[in-house]
Design a protein around this motif. Structure first.
Motif, PDB file in Angstrom:
ATOM      1  N   UNK A  41      -3.087   0.774  -3.511  1.00  0.00           N
ATOM      2  CA  UNK A  41      -2.533  -0.608  -3.822  1.00  0.00           C
ATOM      3  C   UNK A  41      -1.711  -1.063  -5.093  1.00  0.00           C
ATOM      4  N   UNK A  42      -0.247  -1.564  -4.813  1.00  0.00           N
ATOM      5  CA  UNK A  42       0.417  -1.335  -6.061  1.00  0.00           C
ATOM      6  C   UNK A  42       1.675  -3.063  -5.656  1.00  0.00           C
ATOM      7  N   UNK A  43       2.492  -2.921  -6.845  1.00  0.00           N
ATOM      8  CA  UNK A  43       3.363  -3.956  -6.368  1.00  0.00           C
ATOM      9  C   UNK A  43       4.764  -3.498  -6.656  1.00  0.00           C
ATOM     10  N   UNK A  44       5.510  -3.764  -5.894  1.00  0.00           N
ATOM     11  CA  UNK A  44       7.065  -3.358  -5.785  1.00  0.00           C
ATOM     12  C   UNK A  44       7.899  -4.058  -6.898  1.00  0.00           C
TER      13      UNK A  44
ATOM     14  N   UNK B 213       0.490  -1.241   0.276  1.00  0.00           N
ATOM     15  CA  UNK B 213       0.428   0.440  -0.320  1.00  0.00           C
ATOM     16  C   UNK B 213       0.894   0.539  -0.059  1.00  0.00           C
ATOM     17  N   UNK B 214       0.668   2.515  -0.813  1.00  0.00           N
ATOM     18  CA  UNK B 214       1.093   3.154  -1.137  1.00  0.00           C
ATOM     19  C   UNK B 214       0.195   4.192   0.026  1.00  0.00           C
ATOM     20  N   UNK B 215       1.639   4.979   0.585  1.00  0.00           N
ATOM     21  CA  UNK B 215       1.201   6.424   1.088  1.00  0.00           C
ATOM     22  C   UNK B 215       0.465   7.254   0.332  1.00  0.00           C
ATOM     23  N   UNK B 216      -0.941   8.199   0.879  1.00  0.00           N
ATOM     24  CA  UNK B 216      -0.799  10.009   0.468  1.00  0.00           C
ATOM     25  C   UNK B 216       0.134  10.682   0.155  1.00  0.00           C
TER      26      UNK B 216
ATOM     27  N   UNK C 222       9.234   3.625   4.490  1.00  0.00           N
ATOM     28  CA  UNK C 222       8.283   4.188   5.438  1.00  0.00           C
ATOM     29  C   UNK C 222       7.121   4.913   4.939  1.00  0.00           C
ATOM     30  N   UNK C 223       7.015   4.816   3.736  1.00  0.00           N
ATOM     31  CA  UNK C 223       5.517   5.403   3.102  1.00  0.00           C
ATOM     32  C   UNK C 223       5.523   4.535   2.251  1.00  0.00           C
ATOM     33  N   UNK C 224       5.792   2.779   2.695  1.00  0.00           N
ATOM     34  CA  UNK C 224       5.023   1.979   1.801  1.00  0.00           C
ATOM     35  C   UNK C 224       4.523   1.317   3.104  1.00  0.00           C
ATOM     36  N   UNK C 225       3.412   0.513   3.210  1.00  0.00           N
ATOM     37  CA  UNK C 225       3.488  -1.053   3.551  1.00  0.00           C
ATOM     38  C   UNK C 225       2.660  -2.043   3.568  1.00  0.00           C
ATOM     39  N   UNK C 226       2.926  -2.980   3.629  1.00  0.00           N
ATOM     40  CA  UNK C 226       2.753  -4.402   3.401  1.00  0.00           C
ATOM     41  C   UNK C 226       1.268  -4.669   2.870  1.00  0.00           C
TER      42      UNK C 226
END
Length: 58
Positions: free
Chosen positions: A21-24, A8-11, A52-56
């Motif tokens: 939602x995204x894929x690394x 999940x990518x931070x606003x 730190x601005x991404x979370x699983x």
């Protein structure tokens, strides 16, 4: 995080109202800011920023 993980990518990064939602697609060890993640969303947008601005995504 590793390539292929869903995140999940931070606003703060996307400038949208909610986490996106995204894929690394790349993980970079940047000597100046630490780990940098690049992620691609379903609509083809690519975002990159400090880890730190991404979370699983669960």
């Amino acid at each position: 995080m590793k390539t292929g993980d869903n995140v999940l990518i931070s606003p703060e990064v996307t400038h949208k109202d909610e986490w996106t939602l995204g894929s690394v697609i790349e993980v970079e060890a940047n000597p100046f800011v630490g780990t940098v993640i690049a992620a691609k969303t379903a609509d083809g947008e690519i975002y990159f920023e400090k880890e730190c601005l991404f979370k699983p995504a669960v």
